[in-house]
Design a protein around this motif. Structure first.
Motif: not given
Length: 248
Positions: A37-38, A54, A56-60, A63-64, A67, A87
């Motif tokens: 996903f990244a 990073v 973070c907006e719109r990342k779960t 996911q944050v 990364i 997050q």
């Protein structure tokens, strides 16, 4: 991974404290690591002197966290902007040393405490309502290795508050000015100093402020020649560019 960490790796290999296989493993994810996903850019610090950040907006949260963990493993400072507490909770499970700055809405991990800037960056806000954007600029510059000073709530509606800080502002190598409403403060500051002034329009104001557009256009039309402008609410961009200037 940056130039400093690669030199350290070469030195460890030369002294025999790291085996060639271990060195290869540590370099395996240059220039990037594909998480599906990244694609985490571990090479960025080596190219431009700053690690990847990073957004973070719109990342779960998951996911944050993934990364952030991969970036942390390379020994550099890590910054995640526009982060929520949810997050941060996910990041904290795998990176225990991570900290959350609620004012800046940022997750931080400081592993390199060296100062790379040659002078002082001063962050100025017109009002208290501009603090989230100003604090984002502050933490960005600090994570990038600069010394930062804050001067807050000194907008043009009470210009004597700004003038009371002239001596502190004059010590700056770069100045960041965050303002909403009509966005007049950067022009005033630009007329007081002979260094770069980075103007940050904020989305603070009543209806005709149009979510920061009035401040943006006012700053773009500044008559102070040392003023440059970043996007609305972009404290991160201002802190990043200020840090680059401060390293020159």
């Amino acid at each position: 991974m940056d130039a400093k960490s690669i030199r350290k790796l070469f030195d460890e290999d030369r002294r025999g404290t790291t085996t060639p296989d271990e060195a290869v493993e540590r370099l395996r994810h240059l220039p990037f690591e594909d998480l599906g996903f990244a694609k985490v850019d571990h090479h960025r610090a080596l190219r431009v002197g700053m690690p990847e950040v990073v957004f973070c907006e719109r990342k779960t949260p998951a996911q944050v966290a993934a990364i952030f963990k991969r970036l942390a493993q390379h020994g550099t400072n890590v910054l995640a902007t526009r982060a929520t507490k949810e997050q941060f909770a996910a990041v904290k499970k795998s990176v225990r040393a991570a900290k959350y700055d609620a004012a800046a809405r940022a997750i931080l991990l400081v592993q390199d405490h060296e100062h790379y800037g040659k002078g002082l960056i001063t962050v100025i806000s017109a009002g208290t309502s501009d603090l989230p954007v100003a604090e984002e600029a502050v933490v960005t510059a600090e994570v990038m290795g600069s010394e930062v000073e804050r001067i807050y709530d000194v907008g043009v509606a009470g210009i004597h508050r700004l003038l009371a800080h002239r001596k502190e502002i004059a010590r700056s190598r770069v100045v960041i000015v965050c303002a909403g409403m009509e966005g007049a403060l950067p022009s005033v500051v630009g007329g007081l100093v002979g260094v770069p002034v980075i103007a940050v329009p904020t989305s603070v104001g009543y209806g005709a402020a149009f979510g920061g557009m009035a401040a943006l256009l006012g700053m773009m039309n500044s008559c102070a020649s040392n003023v440059s402008v970043v996007n609305i609410d972009n404290g991160f961009g201002a802190g990043y560019v200020a840090s680059l200037i401060n390293r020159l």
